[in-house]
Write an enzyme that holds these catalytic residues in place. Structure first.
Site, PDB file in Angstrom:
ATOM      1  N   ARG A   1      14.881 -13.040 -15.526  1.00 56.66           N
ATOM      2  CA  ARG A   1      15.926 -12.303 -14.780  1.00 56.66           C
ATOM      3  C   ARG A   1      15.999 -10.821 -15.127  1.00 56.66           C
ATOM      4  NH1 ARG A   1      18.876 -17.126 -15.848  1.00 56.66           N
ATOM      5  NH2 ARG A   1      18.662 -18.515 -14.070  1.00 56.66           N
TER       6      ARG A   1
ATOM      7  N   LYS B   1      12.130   1.022  -6.382  1.00 55.05           N
ATOM      8  CA  LYS B   1      11.731   0.007  -5.390  1.00 55.05           C
ATOM      9  C   LYS B   1      10.505  -0.715  -5.921  1.00 55.05           C
ATOM     10  CE  LYS B   1      13.424   1.738  -0.986  1.00 55.05           C
ATOM     11  NZ  LYS B   1      13.034   2.229   0.350  1.00 55.05           N
TER      12      LYS B   1
ATOM     13  N   GLU C   1       2.865  12.021   1.113  1.00 51.03           N
ATOM     14  CA  GLU C   1       4.251  11.799   0.652  1.00 51.03           C
ATOM     15  C   GLU C   1       4.859  13.118   0.176  1.00 51.03           C
ATOM     16  OE1 GLU C   1       5.682   8.958   1.197  1.00 51.03           O
ATOM     17  OE2 GLU C   1       4.353   7.254   0.786  1.00 51.03           O
TER      18      GLU C   1
ATOM     19  N   LYS D   1      13.151  13.555  -4.562  1.00 44.47           N
ATOM     20  CA  LYS D   1      13.364  12.107  -4.488  1.00 44.47           C
ATOM     21  C   LYS D   1      14.522  11.686  -5.393  1.00 44.47           C
ATOM     22  CE  LYS D   1      11.620   7.535  -4.308  1.00 44.47           C
ATOM     23  NZ  LYS D   1      10.518   6.613  -4.105  1.00 44.47           N
TER      24      LYS D   1
ATOM     25  N   GLU E   1      19.888   2.165  -0.919  1.00 40.54           N
ATOM     26  CA  GLU E   1      19.553   2.441   0.482  1.00 40.54           C
ATOM     27  C   GLU E   1      20.586   1.869   1.450  1.00 40.54           C
ATOM     28  OE1 GLU E   1      15.319   2.569   1.358  1.00 40.54           O
ATOM     29  OE2 GLU E   1      15.742   1.904   3.380  1.00 40.54           O
TER      30      GLU E   1
ATOM     31  N   ARG F   1      19.137   7.142   1.660  1.00 40.93           N
ATOM     32  CA  ARG F   1      17.818   6.884   1.087  1.00 40.93           C
ATOM     33  C   ARG F   1      16.789   6.500   2.158  1.00 40.93           C
ATOM     34  NH1 ARG F   1      15.922   3.830  -4.458  1.00 40.93           N
ATOM     35  NH2 ARG F   1      13.699   4.045  -4.000  1.00 40.93           N
TER      36      ARG F   1
ATOM     37  N   ASN G   1      11.907   7.128   4.128  1.00 40.44           N
ATOM     38  CA  ASN G   1      10.943   6.351   4.911  1.00 40.44           C
ATOM     39  C   ASN G   1      10.424   7.117   6.112  1.00 40.44           C
ATOM     40  OD1 ASN G   1      10.978   3.990   3.344  1.00 40.44           O
ATOM     41  ND2 ASN G   1      12.980   3.497   4.187  1.00 40.44           N
TER      42      ASN G   1
ATOM     43  N   HIS H   1       7.287   6.056   7.871  1.00 42.42           N
ATOM     44  CA  HIS H   1       6.885   4.750   7.339  1.00 42.42           C
ATOM     45  C   HIS H   1       6.953   3.614   8.351  1.00 42.42           C
ATOM     46  CE1 HIS H   1       6.896   6.918   3.596  1.00 42.42           C
ATOM     47  NE2 HIS H   1       6.644   5.843   2.878  1.00 42.42           N
TER      48      HIS H   1
ATOM     49  N   HIS I   1       3.772   1.702   8.366  1.00 41.60           N
ATOM     50  CA  HIS I   1       3.668   0.296   7.950  1.00 41.60           C
ATOM     51  C   HIS I   1       3.037  -0.542   9.065  1.00 41.60           C
ATOM     52  CE1 HIS I   1       6.998   0.518   4.616  1.00 41.60           C
ATOM     53  NE2 HIS I   1       5.860   1.062   4.257  1.00 41.60           N
TER      54      HIS I   1
ATOM     55  N   HIS J   1      -2.057   3.773   2.295  1.00 38.29           N
ATOM     56  CA  HIS J   1      -0.638   3.929   2.620  1.00 38.29           C
ATOM     57  C   HIS J   1      -0.329   5.380   3.021  1.00 38.29           C
ATOM     58  CE1 HIS J   1       3.694   3.372   2.382  1.00 38.29           C
ATOM     59  NE2 HIS J   1       3.766   4.408   1.571  1.00 38.29           N
TER      60      HIS J   1
HETATM   61  P1  NAD Z   1      -3.122   2.336  -5.256  1.00 38.93           P
HETATM   62  O1  NAD Z   1      -2.193   1.854  -6.273  1.00 38.93           O
HETATM   63  O2  NAD Z   1      -3.889   1.344  -4.465  1.00 38.93           O
HETATM   64  O3  NAD Z   1      -4.124   3.359  -5.945  1.00 38.93           O
HETATM   65  C1  NAD Z   1      -5.122   3.956  -5.174  1.00 38.93           C
HETATM   66  C2  NAD Z   1      -6.519   3.747  -5.790  1.00 38.93           C
HETATM   67  O4  NAD Z   1      -6.663   4.666  -6.865  1.00 38.93           O
HETATM   68  C3  NAD Z   1      -6.753   2.378  -6.340  1.00 38.93           C
HETATM   69  O5  NAD Z   1      -8.096   2.020  -6.099  1.00 38.93           O
HETATM   70  C4  NAD Z   1      -6.530   2.573  -7.844  1.00 38.93           C
HETATM   71  O6  NAD Z   1      -7.203   1.637  -8.623  1.00 38.93           O
HETATM   72  C5  NAD Z   1      -7.098   3.948  -8.029  1.00 38.93           C
HETATM   73  N1  NAD Z   1      -6.605   4.718  -9.163  1.00 38.93           N
HETATM   74  C6  NAD Z   1      -5.355   4.738  -9.668  1.00 38.93           C
HETATM   75  N2  NAD Z   1      -5.261   5.696 -10.586  1.00 38.93           N
HETATM   76  C7  NAD Z   1      -6.476   6.288 -10.686  1.00 38.93           C
HETATM   77  C8  NAD Z   1      -6.992   7.349 -11.456  1.00 38.93           C
HETATM   78  N3  NAD Z   1      -6.220   8.062 -12.263  1.00 38.93           N
HETATM   79  N4  NAD Z   1      -8.296   7.669 -11.311  1.00 38.93           N
HETATM   80  C9  NAD Z   1      -9.080   6.992 -10.437  1.00 38.93           C
HETATM   81  N5  NAD Z   1      -8.640   6.001  -9.660  1.00 38.93           N
HETATM   82  C10 NAD Z   1      -7.336   5.656  -9.783  1.00 38.93           C
HETATM   83  O7  NAD Z   1      -2.378   3.252  -4.163  1.00 38.93           O
HETATM   84  P2  NAD Z   1      -1.231   4.341  -4.297  1.00 38.93           P
HETATM   85  O8  NAD Z   1      -1.500   5.297  -3.207  1.00 38.93           O
HETATM   86  O9  NAD Z   1      -1.066   4.824  -5.667  1.00 38.93           O
HETATM   87  O10 NAD Z   1       0.083   3.509  -3.953  1.00 38.93           O
HETATM   88  C11 NAD Z   1       0.238   2.901  -2.693  1.00 38.93           C
HETATM   89  C12 NAD Z   1       1.231   1.780  -2.835  1.00 38.93           C
HETATM   90  O11 NAD Z   1       2.489   2.315  -3.244  1.00 38.93           O
HETATM   91  C13 NAD Z   1       1.484   1.031  -1.549  1.00 38.93           C
HETATM   92  O12 NAD Z   1       1.489  -0.345  -1.817  1.00 38.93           O
HETATM   93  C14 NAD Z   1       2.849   1.491  -1.127  1.00 38.93           C
HETATM   94  O13 NAD Z   1       3.537   0.535  -0.384  1.00 38.93           O
HETATM   95  C15 NAD Z   1       3.501   1.726  -2.453  1.00 38.93           C
HETATM   96  N6  NAD Z   1       4.621   2.667  -2.409  1.00 38.93           N
HETATM   97  C16 NAD Z   1       5.770   2.304  -3.031  1.00 38.93           C
HETATM   98  C17 NAD Z   1       6.852   3.163  -3.051  1.00 38.93           C
HETATM   99  C18 NAD Z   1       8.091   2.792  -3.818  1.00 38.93           C
HETATM  100  O14 NAD Z   1       9.095   3.491  -3.691  1.00 38.93           O
HETATM  101  N7  NAD Z   1       8.052   1.758  -4.634  1.00 38.93           N
HETATM  102  C19 NAD Z   1       6.760   4.406  -2.439  1.00 38.93           C
HETATM  103  C20 NAD Z   1       5.567   4.763  -1.808  1.00 38.93           C
HETATM  104  C21 NAD Z   1       4.506   3.877  -1.804  1.00 38.93           C
HETATM  105  N1  GLY Z   2       9.481   5.427  -0.714  1.00 38.20           N
HETATM  106  C1  GLY Z   2      10.781   5.119  -0.200  1.00 38.20           C
HETATM  107  C2  GLY Z   2      11.835   4.983  -1.243  1.00 38.20           C
HETATM  108  O1  GLY Z   2      11.596   5.028  -2.428  1.00 38.20           O
HETATM  109  O2  GLY Z   2      12.965   4.793  -0.902  1.00 38.20           O
END
Ligand code: NAD
Ligand code: GLY
Length: 367
Positions: free
Chosen positions: A122, A144, A186, A228, A238, A242, A246, A249, A253, A266
């Site tokens: 939890r 998130k 972003e 942010k 949200e 907040r 998006n 998005h 998405h 993404h």
């Molecule tokens: P990712 O985590 O897939 O990373 C992109 C690629 O880079 C992967 O192949 C990873 O292994 C590689 N990588 C990571 N760090 C590296 C480094 N330092 N050197 C070389 N390679 C490296 O993608 P991302 O763009 O980081 O994140 C996208 C994800 O984040 C999506 O799932 C999206 O939905 C999510 N997201 C979440 C939020 C949130 O608020 N939680 C906000 C925006 C996006």
């Molecule tokens: N990336 C959208 C949020 O964090 O709310």
């Protein structure tokens, strides 16, 4: 911490936490000691990031009881099945409620590890060590967490804040150019939401950013996190403002889900989504041609796509857009723009104009 480290705060009362931004931070034991209580740390990373940074992080965590789980790499693995591997690793290591889950990687690792931290017994401590530009400017901040469902992106998850975010800017040296550009999507988003001076700064500094000039990247990360953090502090869960984060998005998405997770990054999907939001805003009379052109131009200069893939027709995009967490009582809500640097969340748009936007990219199948 070194002299160039910047520290920001996400202000959430007693759950406030710092974001550290600077080169070399992931190997600095002092930050871990300050923010990791207890003795047990589960480092969650993936098969790409592990060979690059795992040993450095583990060395800095000397003195803790460490376990590690190395996940397959890719958005298609952001699933309940892979999330369960983290839970299994925690159970097998017999970690208790005082343990810490540390996410080392991009947004995929961060979202999944965060959801594991939120759910294991939890809720246990959580630390974010983001290593992509996208995760440093967005996903590691704000709490998130979650995984995808085959029918919808990020449909399973929880709000769960980390104890700190450690953004090591030197880790971006190993990121490939496509991923850097995805992160810039972003970054551009924050300028469009409510920070026109930042958008203008990006117009002047896109080339230094693409050339990975340290000062430019550091400024972009700091300003994005500040923007942010301000929104998250005002509306953590949200219930209103907040949702502005998006921007792009709902369109994005739909592209990600429609193409199959991982085909489009993404950030690439969000880039197109921002262009489509600008197009619809212009059709609604809220945004002029010049403003729309500035958005498309900056996105293109960041070496990002500006139109959806031809494989997805407008009707399919519309269908996918209906599976969105912003939908309320069956009505789609979108983040749209009312002038440069001003966005709003609204369901007050003519659905005919939305169809026109979707078909305006070379298709006439949804009007
Ligand atoms: P990712 O985590 O897939 O990373 C992109 C690629 O880079 C992967 O192949 C990873 O292994 C590689 N990588 C990571 N760090 C590296 C480094 N330092 N050197 C070389 N390679 C490296 O993608 P991302 O763009 O980081 O994140 C996208 C994800 O984040 C999506 O799932 C999206 O939905 C999510 N997201 C979440 C939020 C949130 O608020 N939680 C906000 C925006 C996006
Ligand atoms: N990336 C959208 C949020 O964090 O709310």
């Amino acid at each position: 911490m070194n002299a160039v480290t910047k520290t920001l705060t996400v202000d959430l009362g007693e759950r406030s936490y710092p974001i550290y931004i600077g080169p070399g931070l992931l190997g600095d034991p002092r930050i871990y000691r300050e923010h990791i209580p207890g003795r047990q740390v589960m480092v969650v990373t993936n098969e790409t990031v592990a060979p690059l940074y795992l040993e450095r992080v583990c060395a800095a965590l000397g003195g803790y009881q460490l376990a590690r789980v190395i996940l397959p790499d890719g958005e298609r693995y952001k699933s309940l099945e892979i999330w369960q591997r983290i839970i299994t690793a925690l159970l097998e290591a017999r970690f208790d409620r005082q343990c810490t889950v540390l996410a080392l990687g991009g947004g995929v690792v961060g979202d999944m590890a965060g959801f594991a931290a939120a759910s294991y017994q939890r809720g246990v401590n959580f630390v974010q060590v983001p290593t992509t530009l996208l995760s440093q400017v967005d996903s590691s901040v704000g709490g998130k967490t979650g995984v995808n469902h085959p029918l919808g992106k990020n449909m399973i998850g929880a709000f769960y804040q980390p104890r700190c975010v450690i953004a090591d800017t030197a880790s971006l040296d190993t990121l490939d150019d496509r991923q850097l550009s995805a992160g810039l999507a972003e970054v551009i988003k924050y300028g469009l939401i409510d920070d026109l001076p930042f958008f203008e700064w990006l117009e002047r500094n896109m080339e230094p950013l693409l050339a990975r000039e340290a000062d430019a990247l550091s400024h972009a990360i700091e300003r994005s996190c500040l923007d942010k953090a301000r929104v998250v502090a005002a509306d953590e869960l949200e219930s209103g403002r907040r949702a502005l984060l998006n921007l792009g998005h709902t369109f994005g998405h739909a592209i990600e889900t429609g193409m199959g997770y991982g085909e489009w990054l993404h950030g690439e999907a969000v880039a197109v989504g921002m262009c489509m939001a600008a197009d619809l805003s212009r059709r609604l009379g809220w945004f002029d041609m010049d403003a729309q052109a500035r958005v498309v131009d900056l996105v293109a200069r960041a070496r990002l796509p500006v139109a959806p893939p031809p494989d997805l027709d407008g009707a399919r995009l519309l269908e996918l857009m209906a599976v969105d967490k912003k939908v309320q009582q069956g009505r789609m809500r979108l983040v749209l723009m009312q002038g440069m640097g001003h966005s709003l969340v609204t369901d007050q748009f003519d659905s005919g104009l939305l169809r026109a936007t979707l078909s305006g990219y070379g298709r006439n199948d949804v009007c």
